[in-house]
Design an enzyme around this catalytic site. Structure first.
Site, short mmCIF file in Angstrom:
data_model
loop_
_atom_site.label_atom_id
_atom_site.label_comp_id
_atom_site.label_asym_id
_atom_site.label_seq_id
_atom_site.Cartn_x
_atom_site.Cartn_y
_atom_site.Cartn_z
N SER A 142 0.81 -1.21 0.00
CA SER A 142 0.00 0.00 0.00
C SER A 142 0.84 1.26 0.00
O SER A 142 0.31 2.36 -0.19
CB SER A 142 -0.91 0.00 1.24
OG SER A 142 -0.12 0.12 2.41
N GLY A 144 2.71 1.89 2.76
CA GLY A 144 2.95 2.14 4.17
C GLY A 144 4.05 1.24 4.71
O GLY A 144 4.55 0.34 4.03
N VAL A 145 4.39 1.45 5.97
CA VAL A 145 5.49 0.70 6.57
C VAL A 145 5.14 -0.78 6.77
O VAL A 145 5.98 -1.66 6.59
CB VAL A 145 5.93 1.34 7.91
CG1 VAL A 145 4.81 1.31 8.95
CG2 VAL A 145 7.18 0.66 8.46
N CYS A 233 -14.44 -5.15 1.81
CA CYS A 233 -13.31 -4.99 0.91
C CYS A 233 -12.35 -6.17 1.01
O CYS A 233 -11.94 -6.75 0.01
CB CYS A 233 -12.58 -3.69 1.24
SG CYS A 233 -11.27 -3.26 0.07
N GLY A 257 0.38 -7.01 4.79
CA GLY A 257 0.91 -6.37 6.00
C GLY A 257 -0.07 -6.33 7.14
O GLY A 257 0.10 -5.53 8.06
N CYS A 346 -10.31 4.63 3.43
CA CYS A 346 -9.54 5.13 2.30
C CYS A 346 -10.34 6.07 1.41
O CYS A 346 -9.81 7.04 0.88
CB CYS A 346 -8.99 3.95 1.48
SG CYS A 346 -10.24 2.87 0.77
#
Length: 511
Positions: A142, A144-145, A233, A257, A346
């Site tokens: 995505s 992100g971390v 989703c 993640g 989102c």
């Protein structure tokens, strides 16, 4: 920039005006910003290489040259090699671009990525890799971390990783920089994947997301329910599409993640029952298990996943805490090590829920009455859709003790408020239940994402399978259960089923 190379691509533009038969098209840019690129590519019959590329563009000279350069670059190239091409590779194909012209490389890279992702989803047919490495893994990224570290750990394990990012939503009123599924987020994730040495694909699921997630979200609000778009989703849009792509890429597993773990499938005893009464495979398949980091645990949002999907999913962060994940990212010098987390849905990033409902469903302010449990008017509100069961703030009613939303009535546009004692319940009706194990095993239930699991049982101890309606009995009262939310049915820290919280029969609107 190499002037001769640049002039060559302008004078004899490779691929311009072609329309490969059966190709997939990626579009980038808008007439508003001045440049629009439509790039179409077709895979060869084997589904493993790019056979032909064509494009049309209304754009500046730098963008036209970049389109031509990319057409030469990807023709007859293996699919996963093309998936490694980003803006910097496009610029390099022209001998470099100045900062003022680099937008051309970004635009063409976007169009290429969209076309390649669509083609891969429809026609890719990559064989699984020969050992070693033992398998290929598709990783959801995505930007992100968490997803970056999941990709890092998956690459260390299998050595053969492909990254994928989903473009799910586009709205001019949104803040694309804060959304995890916007075009900006996709571009950032692609650059991050390439920095990590991974091929990257983009899947455009905007139509599926709108139909399968946003429309039900709007419909549920209109019906006075509290929807769970992330459950829809994950359970019916995102992960299904990525698993289908994994099949086409020869990837045995899909890693994400999420903070969750998988409980292995239970062994089936051949002599346990006659063949004609044997349990369905789902009743013995793998199950979700809560993550080691209880605060980050995301099994609630993943509860609707089928055991068949779980069998192929990997959650590399399941045994880690968030600080450990950030430390791994910092150690690997990933630029997202300290990136802030997204807190919004989102498709709501940069806008409010009320503005979104008004813009996309025409659900605007609609003055109505706040009443007590006896039906006496005690206040006013601006629309039942702005309230959920258990809500305390925003009622705007003065009382001797705090008041909470007991229920909403969409037909009359009334909000019923009462005390905490009136809100409390030990019985929660649910609908559309799916049990992967016998209901007798349920010993707790989670009724909200951030809530703790509550000691509970399913009335009647139903068998594994689907059930139209069930009743959950709680050992202690809970301060309300919001209709429309998911009920995560658990045996200890293992998820063995799920259902949707329903209205009590006495308060359900007439059908």
């Amino acid at each position: 920039m190499d002037p001769e190379l640049f002039e060559h691509h302008l004078a004899s533009a490779h691929g311009r005006g072609r329309a490969p038969e059966g190709g997939a098209t990626g579009v980038a840019g808008t007439r508003l910003c001045g440049d629009v690129v439509r790039l179409t590519l077709a895979l060869d019959p084997s589904g493993q290489r790019v056979a032909e590329v064509g494009w049309e563009a209304e754009a500046c000279g730098a963008t036209l040259a970049a389109c031509s350069a990319v057409s030469e670059l990807v023709a007859d190239a293996p699919l996963l090699d093309v998936a490694r091409i980003g803006a910097h590779q496009v610029a390099d194909a022209l001998g470099g671009l100045s900062a003022g012209k680099f937008h051309a490389a970004e635009l063409v890279a976007d169009a290429l990525a969209r076309a390649l992702g669509t083609a891969a989803r429809a026609a890719a047919a990559l064989p699984p890799p020969a050992a070693p490495p033992p398998h290929r893994t598709l990783v959801a990224m995505s930007g992100g971390v968490d997803s970056a570290v999941a990709a890092l750990l998956a690459a260390r394990e299998s050595g053969d990783v492909v990254a994928v990012t989903l473009e799910l939503w586009a709205d001019e009123q949104n803040d694309g920089e804060r959304s995890c599924c916007s075009a900006q987020a996709v571009r950032f994730a692609r650059a991050l994947a390439h920095r990590m040495g991974l091929p990257h694909l983009t899947l455009d699921l905007r139509e599926e997301f709108s139909a399968g997630v946003v429309t039900p979200f709007l419909d549920d609000h209109a019906a006075g329910l509290t929807p769970n778009p992330c459950v829809r989703c994950n359970g019916h849009v995102r992960l299904d599409a990525m698993l289908e792509l994994a099949d086409r890429l020869g990837a045995a597993t899909l890693a994400t993640g999420h903070y969750a773990r998988v409980e292995p499938a239970e062994p089936v005893e051949p002599a346990a029952a006659p063949a004609e009464h044997a349990a369905a495979p789902a009743e013995h398949g793998p199950l979700l298990r809560a993550a080691a980091d209880a605060w980050k645990d995301q099994t609630y949002m993943l509860a609707a996943l089928a055991p068949a999907s779980l069998a192929r999913l990997r959650f590399p962060l399941g045994d880690l805490t968030k600080p450990q994940v950030r430390a791994l990212a910092a150690e690997a010098e990933l630029p997202v090590a300290s990136k802030a987390e997204s807190q919004d849905l989102c498709f709501l990033a940069g806008t409010s829920r009320s503005e979104f409902l008004a813009r996309h469903a025409g659900i605007a302010q609609r003055p109505g009455e706040v009443v007590d449990a006896a039906g006496d008017v005690i206040g006013a509100h601006t629309g039942h859709h702005g309230f959920t069961v258990g809500q305390r703030r925003g009622l705007g009613v003065a009382a001797e003790e705090p008041l909470y939303v007991l229920r909403t009535d969409p037909a009359s546009n009334r909000v019923v408020a009462g005390t905490r004692a009136q809100l409390a319940t030990t019985s929660v009706p649910v609908r559309g239940a799916r049990l992967h194990r016998d209901g007798a095993r349920v010993d707790r239930v989670k009724l909200r994402y951030r809530a703790k699991p509550l000691p509970a049982r399913v009335v009647g101890a139903p068998a594994a399978g689907t059930h139209r309606r069930l009743e959950i009995a709680l050992e202690e009262p809970v301060d309300g259960a919001a209709p429309g939310q998911l009920a995560c049915l658990m045996d200890g820290d293992v998820v063995i089923g799920w259902a949707t919280i329903d209205r009590p029969a006495a308060t359900a609107p007439a059908q």
